[in-house]
Design a protein around this motif. Structure first.
Motif, PDB file in Angstrom:
ATOM      1  N   ASN A  66    -103.815 -33.591  33.512  1.00 43.67           N
ATOM      2  CA  ASN A  66    -103.331 -32.282  33.950  1.00 43.67           C
ATOM      3  C   ASN A  66    -104.348 -31.764  34.966  1.00 43.67           C
ATOM      4  N   SER A  67    -103.874 -31.298  36.118  1.00 37.51           N
ATOM      5  CA  SER A  67    -104.808 -30.823  37.142  1.00 37.51           C
ATOM      6  C   SER A  67    -105.191 -29.369  36.895  1.00 37.51           C
ATOM      7  N   TYR A  68    -104.205 -28.470  37.051  1.00 30.46           N
ATOM      8  CA  TYR A  68    -104.515 -27.042  36.961  1.00 30.46           C
ATOM      9  C   TYR A  68    -103.423 -26.226  36.288  1.00 30.46           C
ATOM     10  N   HIS A 124     -92.350 -35.042  46.198  1.00 30.07           N
ATOM     11  CA  HIS A 124     -93.124 -34.353  47.234  1.00 30.07           C
ATOM     12  C   HIS A 124     -94.567 -34.154  46.772  1.00 30.07           C
ATOM     13  N   HIS A 125     -94.735 -33.922  45.479  1.00 35.04           N
ATOM     14  CA  HIS A 125     -96.081 -33.831  44.916  1.00 35.04           C
ATOM     15  C   HIS A 125     -96.830 -35.147  45.104  1.00 35.04           C
ATOM     16  N   GLU A 126     -96.174 -36.256  44.831  1.00 39.91           N
ATOM     17  CA  GLU A 126     -96.849 -37.555  44.974  1.00 39.91           C
ATOM     18  C   GLU A 126     -97.211 -37.817  46.438  1.00 39.91           C
ATOM     19  N   GLN A 176     -98.103 -35.559  48.542  1.00 41.28           N
ATOM     20  CA  GLN A 176     -99.336 -34.799  48.790  1.00 41.28           C
ATOM     21  C   GLN A 176    -100.552 -35.566  48.289  1.00 41.28           C
ATOM     22  N   HIS A 177    -100.383 -36.219  47.158  1.00 40.21           N
ATOM     23  CA  HIS A 177    -101.512 -36.995  46.623  1.00 40.21           C
ATOM     24  C   HIS A 177    -101.742 -38.276  47.412  1.00 40.21           C
ATOM     25  N   GLN A 178    -100.732 -38.796  48.088  1.00 40.25           N
ATOM     26  CA  GLN A 178    -100.972 -39.939  48.977  1.00 40.25           C
ATOM     27  C   GLN A 178    -101.960 -39.535  50.064  1.00 40.25           C
TER      28      GLN A 178
HETATM   29 FE   LIG Z   1    -101.238 -32.564  41.808  1.00 43.88          FE
END
Ligand SMILES: [Fe+2]
Length: 440
Positions: free
Chosen positions: A79-81, A140-142, A144-146
């Motif tokens: 879990n990030s935030y 879309h989250h993934e 961003q992590h790319q």
């Molecule tokens: Fe994230």
């Protein structure tokens, strides 16, 4: 994405493509590369691989009754935030996690992928729209992590005196070319529509679409180059407090800044570090890895200023409409023709090349994120997404500046004219550059 692509089969194909691209970025890595955390803001690659998987587990699979997580403690680790989801491991200490191993992390991905494909199969039979939406967010989250995998890896490799080249072949494809004279494109005043509208995906912080009065302005037709930035440095840019915001000057002094991040003096020249190793600075390519403070000081030195995000979006919409005769909310047109995205596999900004037509801006999308002078704040009437996903964007709306346009580390399908990226003013490890604006 277009409406037609939002059906279940389109979603399934995009799920496979996005997950595969993340792993393709990791293909050149050795196990040791996956674990390094070089600073609190950057995460180990292994953590990114697991966290993006946790996202699908938590916000998609876990929303269904009776779901058993792959591992009972992965929620805590990855879990990030999301405070409303539960307790989590300390962000600056992600690099101490030698376990799960890289191999176990890939097993975690395989397991969740299998479960997700099962769910996407059910989508064909008509699954609740909120789950389809959460899958869309997860993709879309993934993406961003790319981008973060690339920027965090670069930061980690830059700490290593061996200066490892993670993608040694990337340089071979470099297009080269001259930036050409910087020209300004003029825009008249008027009430402009800003923000996202329509069925295509956008993050909550891009809405609601609203009207803004934009005064007459001119926007540079390309980003500032390394050669132009070198002239600022040689003119004492980093030793003239009158050019800097007060907190910017404090950052210069405290951090000993005298050049963009990853620049190093080598003999009589200047080298920079890239994901394909160290090399001489190319004076024709956009300057990258500057903070908001540096962008602002450069603009002041150049007798210009940074654009507001409304000005930037106005110019981007006009450029995109020039190609498509549409608002340009999701389609990429002339502004992207010379843009360089992560898909190209170069991971470094390139010289812009000549404009596709007289007066057309270059590299509005791709190559470098462009700092704006706009504080990252909610649009009038902003509503965060419901539930825990409401923590995605809204709670970060203080003490950060908006960047626009995407970079050479951004997947091309991720960015659009209304996209709002945001970072604190002293952040430099993203692919951030400068586009100048002027009052008319
Ligand atoms: Fe994230």
């Amino acid at each position: 994405m277009e409406q037609a692509e939002r059906g279940a089969s389109g979603l399934r194909a995009r799920y496979d493509a996005v997950r595969a691209f993340t792993e393709a970025l990791c293909a050149p890595l050795c196990p040791e590369d996956y674990v390094v955390q070089s600073m609190a803001d950057a995460s180990p690659v292994k953590w990114h691989l697991a966290h993006t998987t946790w996202f699908f587990e938590t916000f998609v699979l876990g929303q269904r009754a009776g779901y058993a997580p792959f591992h009972p403690q992965f929620g805590y680790l990855f879990n990030s935030y999301y405070v409303s989801v539960g307790e989590r491991h300390s962000r600056p200490r992600r690099g101490v996690l030698s376990r799960p191993t890289v191999e176990e992390t890939y097993r975690y991905r395989r397991c969740v992928d299998e479960r997700m494909r099962g769910l996407l199969g059910e989508l064909d039979a008509g699954l609740a729209g909120d789950l389809a939406f959460a899958i869309e967010v997860g993709l879309h989250h993934e993406q961003q992590h790319q981008e973060l995998i690339l920027t965090d890896l670069k930061h980690a490799m830059a700490q290593n005196p061996l200066r490892p080249a993670i993608y040694p072949g990337a340089r071979a494809g470099r297009s080269g070319g001259a930036a050409g004279e910087l020209r300004y494109v003029e825009h008249g005043e008027g009430v402009r529509w800003i923000g996202h509208e329509g069925a295509a995906f956008a993050f909550d912080n891009e809405s609601p679409r609203h009207r803004v009065f934009v005064g007459p302005f001119a926007l540079a037709d390309r980003p500032v180059t390394c050669g132009e930035y070198l002239a600022f440095m040689r003119d004492g840019g980093y030793s003239r407090p009158e050019l800097w915001l007060s907190s910017g000057w404090d950052a210069v002094v405290a951090n000993g800044w005298e050049a963009p991040l990853y620049w190093e003096r080598q003999g009589g020249g200047v080298q920079l570090f890239t994901l394909h190793g160290p090399r001489e600075v190319d004076v024709e390519e956009p300057v990258c890895h500057v903070s908001y403070y540096e962008a602002d000081a450069y603009a002041r030195w150049a007798g210009a200023r940074l654009p507001t995000e409304a000005e930037w979006e106005t110019a981007a919409r006009e450029a995109l409409a020039g190609e498509h005769g549409a608002a340009g909310g999701g389609a990429h047109g002339e502004a992207t023709r010379h843009g360089n995205f992560a898909d190209r596999g170069r991971y470094h900004p390139e010289p812009p090349g000549p404009p596709p037509r007289q007066g057309a801006p270059r590299q509005l999308l791709g190559d470098v994120w462009e700092w704006t002078s706009s504080a990252y704040a909610p649009y009038p009437g902003y509503r965060p997404w419901p539930g825990a996903l409401g923590e995605y964007n809204g709670k970060f709306m203080s003490n950060q500046l908006v960047l626009r346009g995407g970079s050479c580390a951004t997947p091309e399908t991720h960015v659009r004219a209304t996209y709002r990226n945001f970072f604190p003013p002293d952040a430099r490890w993203q692919m951030s550059g400068i586009r100048l604006a002027r009052d008319l």
